[in-house]
Design a protein around this motif. Structure first.
Motif, PDB file in Angstrom:
ATOM      1  N   GLN A 238     -70.501 -16.738  -7.529  1.00 26.74           N
ATOM      2  CA  GLN A 238     -69.746 -17.847  -8.842  1.00 26.74           C
ATOM      3  C   GLN A 238     -70.451 -18.935  -9.154  1.00 26.74           C
ATOM      4  OE1 GLN A 238     -65.812 -19.616  -6.468  1.00 26.74           O
ATOM      5  NE2 GLN A 238     -64.731 -20.360  -8.780  1.00 26.74           N
ATOM      6  N   CYS A 239     -70.696 -19.670  -9.947  1.00 24.28           N
ATOM      7  CA  CYS A 239     -71.241 -20.537 -10.377  1.00 24.28           C
ATOM      8  C   CYS A 239     -70.867 -22.290  -9.749  1.00 24.28           C
ATOM      9  CB  CYS A 239     -70.884 -21.325 -11.645  1.00 24.28           C
ATOM     10  SG  CYS A 239     -72.182 -22.520 -12.951  1.00 24.28           S
ATOM     11  N   GLY A 240     -71.308 -22.762  -8.694  1.00 28.64           N
ATOM     12  CA  GLY A 240     -71.244 -24.097  -8.325  1.00 28.64           C
ATOM     13  C   GLY A 240     -71.084 -25.242  -9.417  1.00 28.64           C
ATOM     14  N   SER A 241     -71.547 -25.008 -10.635  1.00 25.98           N
ATOM     15  CA  SER A 241     -71.213 -25.774 -11.553  1.00 25.98           C
ATOM     16  C   SER A 241     -70.193 -25.993 -12.343  1.00 25.98           C
ATOM     17  CB  SER A 241     -72.842 -25.808 -11.982  1.00 25.98           C
ATOM     18  OG  SER A 241     -72.671 -27.067 -13.090  1.00 25.98           O
ATOM     19  N   CYS A 242     -69.562 -24.717 -12.779  1.00 21.51           N
ATOM     20  CA  CYS A 242     -68.393 -24.149 -13.604  1.00 21.51           C
ATOM     21  C   CYS A 242     -67.706 -23.553 -13.263  1.00 21.51           C
ATOM     22  CB  CYS A 242     -69.086 -24.256 -14.927  1.00 21.51           C
ATOM     23  SG  CYS A 242     -69.688 -22.499 -14.850  1.00 21.51           S
ATOM     24  N   GLY A 243     -67.636 -23.015 -12.324  1.00 25.35           N
ATOM     25  CA  GLY A 243     -66.392 -21.756 -11.732  1.00 25.35           C
ATOM     26  C   GLY A 243     -66.970 -20.370 -12.203  1.00 25.35           C
ATOM     27  N   ASN A 244     -67.423 -20.331 -13.039  1.00 22.67           N
ATOM     28  CA  ASN A 244     -67.493 -18.532 -13.225  1.00 22.67           C
ATOM     29  C   ASN A 244     -67.700 -17.660 -12.689  1.00 22.67           C
ATOM     30  OD1 ASN A 244     -67.848 -16.794 -15.439  1.00 22.67           O
ATOM     31  ND2 ASN A 244     -69.932 -17.895 -16.307  1.00 22.67           N
ATOM     32  N   LYS A 245     -66.804 -16.582 -12.212  1.00 24.92           N
ATOM     33  CA  LYS A 245     -67.588 -15.792 -11.731  1.00 24.92           C
ATOM     34  C   LYS A 245     -68.469 -14.498 -12.281  1.00 24.92           C
ATOM     35  CE  LYS A 245     -63.902 -17.249  -8.019  1.00 24.92           C
ATOM     36  NZ  LYS A 245     -62.688 -16.709  -7.146  1.00 24.92           N
TER      37      LYS A 245
ATOM     38  N   ASN B  44     -78.508 -16.351 -13.288  1.00 28.90           N
ATOM     39  CA  ASN B  44     -78.116 -16.870 -14.891  1.00 28.90           C
ATOM     40  C   ASN B  44     -76.566 -17.474 -15.145  1.00 28.90           C
ATOM     41  OD1 ASN B  44     -78.582 -19.303 -16.388  1.00 28.90           O
ATOM     42  ND2 ASN B  44     -80.274 -17.878 -18.093  1.00 28.90           N
ATOM     43  N   CYS B  45     -75.690 -18.321 -14.643  1.00 26.44           N
ATOM     44  CA  CYS B  45     -74.301 -18.741 -15.312  1.00 26.44           C
ATOM     45  C   CYS B  45     -74.422 -17.686 -16.999  1.00 26.44           C
ATOM     46  CB  CYS B  45     -74.378 -20.266 -14.408  1.00 26.44           C
ATOM     47  SG  CYS B  45     -72.524 -20.470 -15.210  1.00 26.44           S
ATOM     48  N   ASN B  46     -73.899 -17.648 -17.217  1.00 26.68           N
ATOM     49  CA  ASN B  46     -73.796 -16.988 -18.717  1.00 26.68           C
ATOM     50  C   ASN B  46     -72.963 -18.352 -19.315  1.00 26.68           C
ATOM     51  OD1 ASN B  46     -75.568 -14.981 -18.439  1.00 26.68           O
ATOM     52  ND2 ASN B  46     -74.170 -13.638 -18.230  1.00 26.68           N
ATOM     53  N   ALA B  47     -71.966 -18.677 -18.866  1.00 25.36           N
ATOM     54  CA  ALA B  47     -71.262 -19.469 -19.146  1.00 25.36           C
ATOM     55  C   ALA B  47     -72.055 -21.182 -19.462  1.00 25.36           C
ATOM     56  CB  ALA B  47     -70.122 -20.175 -18.134  1.00 25.36           C
ATOM     57  N   CYS B  48     -72.598 -22.112 -18.500  1.00 27.97           N
ATOM     58  CA  CYS B  48     -73.084 -22.856 -18.557  1.00 27.97           C
ATOM     59  C   CYS B  48     -74.433 -22.993 -18.421  1.00 27.97           C
ATOM     60  CB  CYS B  48     -72.433 -23.745 -17.324  1.00 27.97           C
ATOM     61  SG  CYS B  48     -73.346 -23.772 -16.482  1.00 27.97           S
ATOM     62  N   GLY B  49     -74.978 -21.632 -18.580  1.00 25.70           N
ATOM     63  CA  GLY B  49     -77.136 -22.230 -18.382  1.00 25.70           C
ATOM     64  C   GLY B  49     -77.631 -22.167 -17.465  1.00 25.70           C
TER      65      GLY B  49
HETATM   66 ZN   LIG Z   1     -71.800 -21.891 -14.408  1.00 26.86          ZN
END
Ligand SMILES: [Zn+2]
Length: 168
Positions: free
Chosen positions: A27-34, A4-9
């Motif tokens: 790394q989140c493929g949607s928002c790039g959050n690592k 679960n990406c904490n930045a974009c969910g």
């Molecule tokens: Zn994300």
């Protein structure tokens, strides 16, 4: 394993073997959050799984609900449904044929009746003229020629008609 990406969910499904017990950078493929991902406990993973299932199942459920409703609305008034549910038999083709027959009857009756009235009135008129021709000729001598011509033509028409009837 579901991450679960904490930045974009956004949630990602990754093989369990990809995340070791020591953790791994993802790394989140949607928002790039690592972030460093550690193996998720089974209970947590299940919670996320059920959440995802709920979210993904919501849309198809709505579609499933709306589709049969539409079908039912249509089928409620269809002849097949009425016959099955209420025992009402609607034969549209028969009704149409009946209406056509009625229209034909009306047209036929109207046509033949008017023709009959026309023929009867002509016969009546000719009879009337035939019986009153002497009187007419006496009063209007110049009409005698026309009356003779009229009866001659009527006789000719009857002859033609008789010939037509006998020829068939
Ligand atoms: Zn994300």
């Amino acid at each position: 394993m579901i991450l679960n990406c904490n930045a974009c969910g956004k949630k990602f499904v990754v093989p369990d073997s990809a995340i070791t017990s020591s953790g791994r950078m993802v790394q989140c493929g949607s928002c790039g959050n690592k972030w460093k991902q550690f193996p998720i406990k089974k209970s947590e993973n299940l919670e996320i799984k059920t959440k995802i299932e709920k979210e993904t199942n919501q849309k198809p459920k709505k579609i499933k609900k709306s589709k049969p409703k539409k079908k039912r609305e249509i089928s409620l008034y269809s002849p097949e449904y009425l016959a099955k549910k209420h025992g009402i038999k609607i034969n549209e083709t028969n009704i149409d044929k009946k209406i056509d027959k009625d229209i034909n009857k009306k047209i036929g009756f109207g046509f033949y009746s008017s023709l009959l009235i026309f023929i009867v009135s002509i016969i009546f008129l000719s009879r009337l003229i035939y019986f009153t021709q002497e009187l007419i000729i006496h009063q209007f001598p110049f009409l005698g020629f026309y009356l003779d011509y009229f009866f001659e033509s009527i006789r000719n028409v009857f002859e033609l008609w008789k010939n037509l009837v006998t020829s068939y």
